[in-house]
Design a protein around this motif. Structure first.
Motif, PDB file in Angstrom:
ATOM      1  N   VAL A   1       1.018  -1.056  -0.011  1.00 29.34           N
ATOM      2  CA  VAL A   1       0.389   0.058  -0.106  1.00 29.34           C
ATOM      3  C   VAL A   1       0.868   1.372   0.344  1.00 29.34           C
ATOM      4  O   VAL A   1       1.917   1.290   0.751  1.00 29.34           O
TER       5      VAL A   1
ATOM      6  N   ARG B   1      -3.547  -4.898  -2.900  1.00 29.47           N
ATOM      7  CA  ARG B   1      -4.180  -5.411  -1.837  1.00 29.47           C
ATOM      8  C   ARG B   1      -6.041  -5.478  -2.303  1.00 29.47           C
ATOM      9  O   ARG B   1      -6.891  -6.050  -2.527  1.00 29.47           O
TER      10      ARG B   1
ATOM     11  N   SER C   1      -2.505   0.266  -4.541  1.00 27.35           N
ATOM     12  CA  SER C   1      -1.963  -0.824  -3.600  1.00 27.35           C
ATOM     13  C   SER C   1      -3.000  -1.918  -3.803  1.00 27.35           C
ATOM     14  O   SER C   1      -3.784  -2.463  -4.537  1.00 27.35           O
TER      15      SER C   1
ATOM     16  N   PRO D   1      -3.867   6.458   0.885  1.00 28.70           N
ATOM     17  CA  PRO D   1      -3.538   5.303   0.053  1.00 28.70           C
ATOM     18  C   PRO D   1      -3.981   6.199  -1.461  1.00 28.70           C
ATOM     19  O   PRO D   1      -4.376   6.032  -1.648  1.00 28.70           O
TER      20      PRO D   1
END
Length: 162
Positions: free
Chosen positions: A14, A27, A25, A22
């Protein structure tokens, strides 16, 4: 096994640009990023921070502009014919897009002004001049194949496909 040159490392990250929120990322995409170390595939400051680490390591690293996307350069703009953009009809001032260049390959640019046949772009990377903070978790490390080393990038899941 530790991260070193000619290893493929997979990691989640991130990144924020100092504003707290952020800006990117892995994720959110659900898959870790996989890169071949030692071949300039990621910004230098992040690659240096990965060296010597092992699977399961989780750490934060602050990367200064000089080791990321460089300092912002004033008046670093160019007028480019629309034919060099994918879907120029969807672009608007302030948007980031990728411009394929002969010398440097794909380059992230920011649209400034759109004319009838040309687009003025800022050639500074959108994160140029920013101090970046990365939250990193290493998920896998493996030896690179001969083909990956020859091609200078990781292949397969999270890497580049041919």
């Amino acid at each position: 096994m530790n991260v070193e040159a000619n290893k493929v490392v997979s990691f989640h990250y991130v990144v924020s640009d100092g504003g707290g929120e952020p800006v990117d990322s892995s994720r959110e995409r659900g898959e870790p990023l996989s890169v071949l170390i030692g071949h300039g595939n990621i910004i230098p400051g992040l690659e240096k921070a990965l060296l010597g680490r092992a699977v399961g390591d989780r750490f934060e690293v602050v990367v200064q502009p000089a080791d990321a996307y460089g300092e912002r350069r004033a008046n670093f703009t160019q007028r480019v014919p629309k034919k060099y953009f994918e879907h120029p009809e969807h672009l608007k001032p302030g948007m980031s897009t990728v411009l394929n260049t002969r010398e440097a390959g794909p380059r992230m640019v920011v649209v400034h002004k759109i004319g009838s046949s040309v687009i003025d772009v800022d050639l500074n990377h959108p994160l140029a001049g920013k101090t970046l903070t990365f939250d990193v978790e290493i998920t896998a490390i493996r030896d690179a194949s001969e083909e990956e080393v020859a091609h200078r990038h990781a292949h397969g899941a999270g890497g580049h496909e041919h």
